[in-house]
Design a protein around this motif. Structure first.
Motif, mmCIF file in Angstrom:
data_model
loop_
_atom_site.group_PDB
_atom_site.id
_atom_site.type_symbol
_atom_site.label_atom_id
_atom_site.label_comp_id
_atom_site.label_asym_id
_atom_site.label_seq_id
_atom_site.Cartn_x
_atom_site.Cartn_y
_atom_site.Cartn_z
ATOM 1 N N ARG A 1 -30.941 -25.355 -13.019
ATOM 2 C CA ARG A 1 -30.907 -25.615 -14.454
ATOM 3 C C ARG A 1 -29.892 -24.692 -15.139
ATOM 4 N N LEU A 2 -29.096 -25.262 -16.010
ATOM 5 C CA LEU A 2 -28.107 -24.471 -16.737
ATOM 6 C C LEU A 2 -28.676 -24.072 -18.079
ATOM 7 N N VAL A 3 -28.636 -22.807 -18.377
ATOM 8 C CA VAL A 3 -29.155 -22.348 -19.660
ATOM 9 C C VAL A 3 -28.014 -21.703 -20.443
ATOM 10 N N PRO A 4 -27.672 -22.269 -21.610
ATOM 11 C CA PRO A 4 -26.627 -21.630 -22.420
ATOM 12 C C PRO A 4 -27.106 -20.251 -22.866
ATOM 13 N N VAL A 5 -26.230 -19.276 -22.847
ATOM 14 C CA VAL A 5 -26.605 -17.909 -23.183
ATOM 15 C C VAL A 5 -25.922 -17.523 -24.489
ATOM 16 N N ASN A 6 -26.721 -17.001 -25.440
ATOM 17 C CA ASN A 6 -26.130 -16.519 -26.686
ATOM 18 C C ASN A 6 -25.372 -15.236 -26.414
ATOM 19 N N ILE A 7 -24.224 -15.118 -27.043
ATOM 20 C CA ILE A 7 -23.467 -13.886 -26.860
ATOM 21 C C ILE A 7 -24.042 -12.815 -27.778
ATOM 22 N N ASN A 8 -24.586 -11.794 -27.191
ATOM 23 C CA ASN A 8 -25.071 -10.646 -27.954
ATOM 24 C C ASN A 8 -24.962 -9.423 -27.068
ATOM 25 N N ARG A 9 -25.457 -8.296 -27.569
ATOM 26 C CA ARG A 9 -25.198 -7.046 -26.833
ATOM 27 C C ARG A 9 -25.912 -6.970 -25.481
ATOM 28 N N ASP A 10 -26.804 -7.911 -25.227
ATOM 29 C CA ASP A 10 -27.445 -7.929 -23.902
ATOM 30 C C ASP A 10 -26.420 -8.183 -22.793
ATOM 31 N N LEU A 11 -25.286 -8.741 -23.161
ATOM 32 C CA LEU A 11 -24.280 -9.059 -22.143
ATOM 33 C C LEU A 11 -23.394 -7.859 -21.793
ATOM 34 N N LEU A 12 -23.544 -6.793 -22.584
ATOM 35 C CA LEU A 12 -22.697 -5.623 -22.387
ATOM 36 C C LEU A 12 -22.800 -5.100 -20.946
ATOM 37 N N ASN B 1 -8.933 -7.731 -22.460
ATOM 38 C CA ASN B 1 -8.775 -8.830 -23.403
ATOM 39 C C ASN B 1 -9.791 -8.703 -24.515
ATOM 40 N N VAL B 2 -9.414 -9.193 -25.682
ATOM 41 C CA VAL B 2 -10.390 -9.334 -26.757
ATOM 42 C C VAL B 2 -10.464 -10.823 -27.070
ATOM 43 N N ALA B 3 -11.663 -11.364 -27.048
ATOM 44 C CA ALA B 3 -11.814 -12.789 -27.325
ATOM 45 C C ALA B 3 -12.842 -12.974 -28.429
ATOM 46 N N ASN B 4 -12.742 -14.106 -29.107
ATOM 47 C CA ASN B 4 -13.780 -14.435 -30.079
ATOM 48 C C ASN B 4 -14.980 -15.034 -29.366
ATOM 49 N N PHE B 5 -16.140 -14.880 -29.982
ATOM 50 C CA PHE B 5 -17.342 -15.467 -29.380
ATOM 51 C C PHE B 5 -17.107 -16.949 -29.085
ATOM 52 N N SER B 6 -16.340 -17.595 -30.006
ATOM 53 C CA SER B 6 -16.173 -19.043 -29.864
ATOM 54 C C SER B 6 -15.232 -19.413 -28.718
ATOM 55 N N ASP B 7 -14.530 -18.428 -28.167
ATOM 56 C CA ASP B 7 -13.611 -18.728 -27.060
ATOM 57 C C ASP B 7 -14.332 -18.874 -25.729
ATOM 58 N N PHE C 1 -13.456 -12.883 -11.949
ATOM 59 C CA PHE C 1 -14.578 -12.286 -12.668
ATOM 60 C C PHE C 1 -14.103 -11.507 -13.871
ATOM 61 N N ILE C 2 -14.969 -11.430 -14.888
ATOM 62 C CA ILE C 2 -14.675 -10.541 -16.006
ATOM 63 C C ILE C 2 -15.845 -9.574 -16.171
ATOM 64 N N TYR C 3 -15.512 -8.425 -16.681
ATOM 65 C CA TYR C 3 -16.507 -7.393 -16.915
ATOM 66 C C TYR C 3 -16.520 -7.138 -18.418
ATOM 67 N N ILE C 4 -17.706 -7.180 -19.012
ATOM 68 C CA ILE C 4 -17.776 -7.056 -20.466
ATOM 69 C C ILE C 4 -17.853 -5.595 -20.871
ATOM 70 N N THR C 5 -16.799 -5.130 -21.535
ATOM 71 C CA THR C 5 -16.734 -3.699 -21.880
ATOM 72 C C THR C 5 -17.245 -3.414 -23.288
ATOM 73 N N ASP C 6 -17.200 -4.419 -24.145
ATOM 74 C CA ASP C 6 -17.709 -4.167 -25.505
ATOM 75 C C ASP C 6 -18.027 -5.496 -26.189
ATOM 76 N N ILE C 7 -18.998 -5.439 -27.096
ATOM 77 C CA ILE C 7 -19.311 -6.620 -27.894
ATOM 78 C C ILE C 7 -19.449 -6.193 -29.342
ATOM 79 N N ASP C 8 -18.623 -6.778 -30.185
ATOM 80 C CA ASP C 8 -18.643 -6.416 -31.593
ATOM 81 C C ASP C 8 -19.322 -7.538 -32.367
ATOM 82 N N ILE C 9 -20.579 -7.305 -32.702
ATOM 83 C CA ILE C 9 -21.380 -8.348 -33.327
ATOM 84 C C ILE C 9 -20.834 -8.702 -34.723
#
Ligand code: ATP
Length: 415
Positions: free
Chosen positions: A356-367, A321-327, A390-398
């Protein structure tokens, strides 16, 4: 024998109460069939005559109660016959559990005693806990019960990917090759493979799982009477020991099976002596249990994640799947200290809030990370919600704010 090519087929004659212990070679599968007599693999009978294919690296034993002839075709890492096994003591435990299930079933379903045995299997790493759990479940399923399997082992669990605790009903003897069926697991995501990272979160999730099962049992006399078999982690010292005690209590276990360690057994007998309805039973470890190094465990975890997405025989095709950061909204549980040091009395250490829940910014650290997909509708429900898959993150296009994932969502439902 196989047709074509050099034949490697050979026959093994097993005497009564003996087992053939096999480690399939690293590269090619092994075929095996039952020629005469009866035999089982970890509690599940082998069908006569039919060739069964075992994938590379699988370790198993073919045990016979009355004698059997087995034929094998392919290469093994090792295979040998053993005439000393603890199987009689294991099947005796099964017989006692069977009696308790029958008694539970005979009682009115609103009475407390209509609860069948709640068995928890404990012991050090590589003592055969998962294997014993499997045998007890398969023997029970063979008699028509639907016991619940609970796996609290976040390192080498057998229901879903590592980092989770999970439960699933077992309705048929467990398939020797496929393992635990993945139809409707109830899964809670912890996200690490050692509980010490956030022992409090582990406890919270154990409690959630136990409460959910308790609710399900309340409405289902059949699974109540069948009871449960709970597999645990091999960590039995310090915090690990405390987590074991916590699990015994949280699940209201009635039978504690201790594999291969006198000390643990006597410690548990001692702390549980005030609980007359809890039996602590020491059982011998099988000589066939294969020890695994830390490296082998790490490898097994990677295989397990691969298997989740692609299937045991590469037979699943996960969706890309390809999703937007906002999705997506991504959270981490239990990150960072709760209160800043400046807000605490002098000398006090800021305590990390385990939930504690910490929101995580989407960046290449999630790759290349694996994320759980929660059923929670609001962030604050995440901890108490089971996960869909579960999902596995295969790519992040900043630049394009796009995130590419592989997804394979089990058909579990929200509870
Ligand atoms: P962990 O430390 O991960 O909790 P465990 O105590 O649950 O391990 P198992 O997973 O049951 O141990 O066993 C370890 C390995 O040994 C497994 O691959 C299992 O298939 C194999 N095994 C267990 N019993 C036998 C046997 N009798 N013959 C051959 N292999 C066996």
């Amino acid at each position: 024998a196989a047709t074509g090519g050099p034949s490697t087929a050979r026959q093994v004659k097993l005497d009564k109460e003996c087992e053939l212990r096999v480690e399939v070679g690293p590269d090619t599968p092994l075929r095996l069939r039952l020629l005469t007599g009866n035999a089982e693999i970890f509690g599940t009978e082998i069908p006569p005559e039919i060739w069964v294919t075992f994938p590379p690296r699988l370790k198993f034993a073919v045990f016979t109660w009355y004698g059997a002839t087995i034929e094998m075709d392919g290469t093994t890492e090792t295979d040998y016959t053993a005439d000393e096994t603890p199987m009689i003591s294991y099947v005796n435990v099964h017989a006692v559990l069977e009696g308790r299930r029958n008694r539970a079933k005979a009682l009115p379903s609103d009475s407390d005693s209509s609860q069948g045995p709640r068995v928890i299997v404990v012991g050090p790493t590589d003592s055969g806990k998962s294997t014993l759990s499997r045998m007890l479940l398969s023997w029970a399923a063979k008699q028509g019960w639907k016991p619940t399997f609970v796996d609290l082992d976040i390192g080498q669990g057998s229901i879903t990917i590592p980092g989770c605790i999970a439960a699933t009903p077992i309705e048929m003897p467990i398939d020797s090759v496929e393992g635990i069926p993945l139809e409707m697991p109830l899964v809670y995501f912890y996200g690490h493979t050692t509980p010490s990272v956030n022992a409090d979160l582990y406890k919270v999730l154990v409690k959630e799982l136990a409460q959910t099962l308790e609710r399900q049992f309340a409405g289902n006399a059949e699974s109540r009477a069948a009871g449960m078999v709970i597999n645990t982690m091999g960590w039995i010292e310090g915090v690990g020991y405390e987590l074991l005690l916590n699990a015994i209590e949280t699940f209201n276990a009635t039978v504690v099976l201790v594999l291969g360690q006198e000390k643990l057994c006597s410690m548990l007998k001692d702390v549980l002596r005030n609980k007359p309805n809890v039996d602590v039973v020491k059982l011998q470890k099988s000589g066939g249990v294969v020890s695994r190094s830390a490296k082998a465990r790490q490898k097994a975890r990677s295989y397990r994640i691969r298997e989740y997405f692609y299937g045991l025989a590469n037979d699943l095709s996960p969706h890309s799947n390809v999703a937007n950061f906002s999705d997506l909204t991504v959270y981490r549980i239990g990150g960072g200290p709760q209160a800043p040091r400046s807000a605490l009395p002098i000398g006090a250490e800021p305590a990390a809030d385990p939930s504690r829940l910490v929101p995580v910014n989407i960046n290449r650290d999630l790759l290349h990370l694996v994320l759980a997909v929660s059923f929670a509708k609001e962030p604050e429900q995440i901890i108490s919600s089971n996960v869909a898959g579960f999902i596995y993150i295969t790519d992040i296009d900043i630049q394009r704010f796009e995130i590419c994932t592989l997804a394979h969502i089990e058909v579990s439902s929200a509870v």
